[in-house]
Enzyme design. Structure first.
Site, short mmCIF file in Angstrom:
data_model
loop_
_atom_site.label_atom_id
_atom_site.label_comp_id
_atom_site.label_asym_id
_atom_site.label_seq_id
_atom_site.Cartn_x
_atom_site.Cartn_y
_atom_site.Cartn_z
N THR A 1 0.83 -1.22 0.00
CA THR A 1 0.00 0.00 0.00
C THR A 1 0.86 1.26 0.00
OG1 THR A 1 -1.75 -1.17 1.18
CG2 THR A 1 -1.83 1.23 1.20
N SER A 2 1.91 1.28 0.82
CA SER A 2 2.77 2.46 0.91
C SER A 2 3.51 2.75 -0.40
CB SER A 2 3.80 2.29 2.03
OG SER A 2 3.17 2.16 3.28
N TYR B 1 -11.95 -3.79 -4.56
CA TYR B 1 -13.03 -3.22 -5.37
C TYR B 1 -14.09 -4.21 -5.79
CZ TYR B 1 -15.72 -0.69 -8.84
OH TYR B 1 -16.76 -0.14 -9.52
N TYR C 1 -2.27 -10.58 2.42
CA TYR C 1 -2.40 -9.21 2.92
C TYR C 1 -3.88 -8.90 3.03
CZ TYR C 1 -1.63 -4.09 2.99
OH TYR C 1 -1.61 -2.74 3.31
N LYS D 1 -0.28 -10.47 6.61
CA LYS D 1 -0.27 -9.10 7.13
C LYS D 1 -1.72 -8.73 7.40
CE LYS D 1 0.66 -4.25 6.07
NZ LYS D 1 1.21 -3.26 5.10
N ILE E 1 4.46 -4.90 9.45
CA ILE E 1 4.78 -4.29 8.15
C ILE E 1 4.09 -2.93 8.22
CG2 ILE E 1 4.71 -4.55 5.65
CD1 ILE E 1 4.36 -7.57 6.06
#
Length: 307
Positions: free
Chosen positions: A52-53, A115, A141, A170, A212
């Site tokens: 994501t980051s 989505y 994740y 995660k 994370i």
């Protein structure tokens, strides 16, 4: 197939490094290498990219391959490498996960597709197909705040039973009861990483493997030290760091990640603070607030916040 070595090494603070851009929004690979080296020198126990980051949905598939390749070369085996390879598109996920394997990644982090909100049955088939396509470990994740669907504990358990290379998750899930039940149903040796900053310490107390955490982009020493203190049995120091980091965690999520993180890294002189549209830097008011909080953690260069 055994993955005990990876499960032993892939613990602690796995830094989810941002994707730095130039002013024209092209990828700044030199700065990315500098960030990864800084993370390793600061004590981060592993590196992830294109989570994501790393703004993966703003990158092309080719760019994601290039980011992973640059990261793998920079890391050069010094710490474990677990890039994000998931996508809303199943075939892209398969392709990127295979690329991660070809690059020698220690594991691939695969997000719950976002989505389109697949059913639990569909999620099982998706993750099983990904796991079956490679020989490297898979870290699921689960981030329902971004994906609009939560991977159920029963689905986790089914996947772990049927896919030996699904070794961890995660969990960016504020439902701590759910997180506890993941470990209960998947086994205490299942690698559980916190993706919620305020749960990084609590996750360790129930048997988690580490975190994370986006905050590691800005304060890698402190985040890694919290894990080190816990592993050394210095629980009071770990708890102290947990609370010390809380104001920084809060301000770095006052806008959508990684906008505040990139603003902070820009103030620290680490990157050009650029995001690709539709993302943008925080408002000037929030940037000023970020700068004030940041001063308590790092020595900032004498310049104005990014505009």
């Amino acid at each position: 197939m055994m993955f005990e070595d990876v499960k032993r090494r892939l613990r602690g603070s796995i830094a989810p490094v941002i994707t730095p851009f130039n002013e024209d929004e092209s990828i700044d690979f030199k700065t990315m290498s500098d960030l990864i080296n800084w993370q390793i020198e600061s004590g981060s126990h592993g590196i992830s990219v294109t989570g994501t980051s790393g703004e993966p949905s703003s990158l092309t598939v080719k760019e994601r391959e290039q980011v992973m390749e640059n990261a793998a070369k920079t890391i050069n085996g010094r710490v474990p490498f677990a890039p994000g390879t998931g996508s809303v598109n199943h075939q892209e996920t398969l392709h990127l996960t295979k690329v991660a394997q070809e690059l020698g990644a220690d594991a691939a982090m695969v997000i719950v597709p976002y989505y389109n909100r697949p059913s639990q049955h569909a999620l099982y088939k998706h993750f099983k197909a990904v796991a079956d396509s490679v020989d490297i470990p898979i870290i699921i994740y689960n981030i329902p705040g971004r994906t609009a669907v939560n991977l159920d504990v029963k689905t986790y358990a089914r996947l772990v039973e049927d896919c030996p290379n699904i070794i961890g998750s995660k969990e960016a899930n504020k439902d701590f009861e759910h997180v506890n039940r993941v470990l209960l149903n998947c086994g205490r040796d299942f690698l559980l990483y916190s993706g919620i900053e305020l749960l990084c310490y609590p996750m360790l107390t129930i048997g988690g493997a580490g975190s994370i955490s986006a905050t590691a982009n800005v304060a890698p020493v402190q985040v890694a030290e919290m894990h080190n203190a816990w592993e050394e049995g210095n629980y009071e120091r770990a708890l102290e760091l947990h609370y010390d980091l809380m104001p920084l965690n809060d301000i770095l999520f006052a806008d959508t990640n990684p906008a505040p993180v990139k603003a902070a890294l820009g103030m620290m002189g680490k990157i050009k603070p650029v995001l690709r549209k539709p993302m943008d830097l925080p408002t000037q008011q929030l940037q000023n607030e970020i700068r004030e909080v940041l001063k308590k953690y790092v020595d900032l260069p004498d310049h104005q916040p990014a505009r």
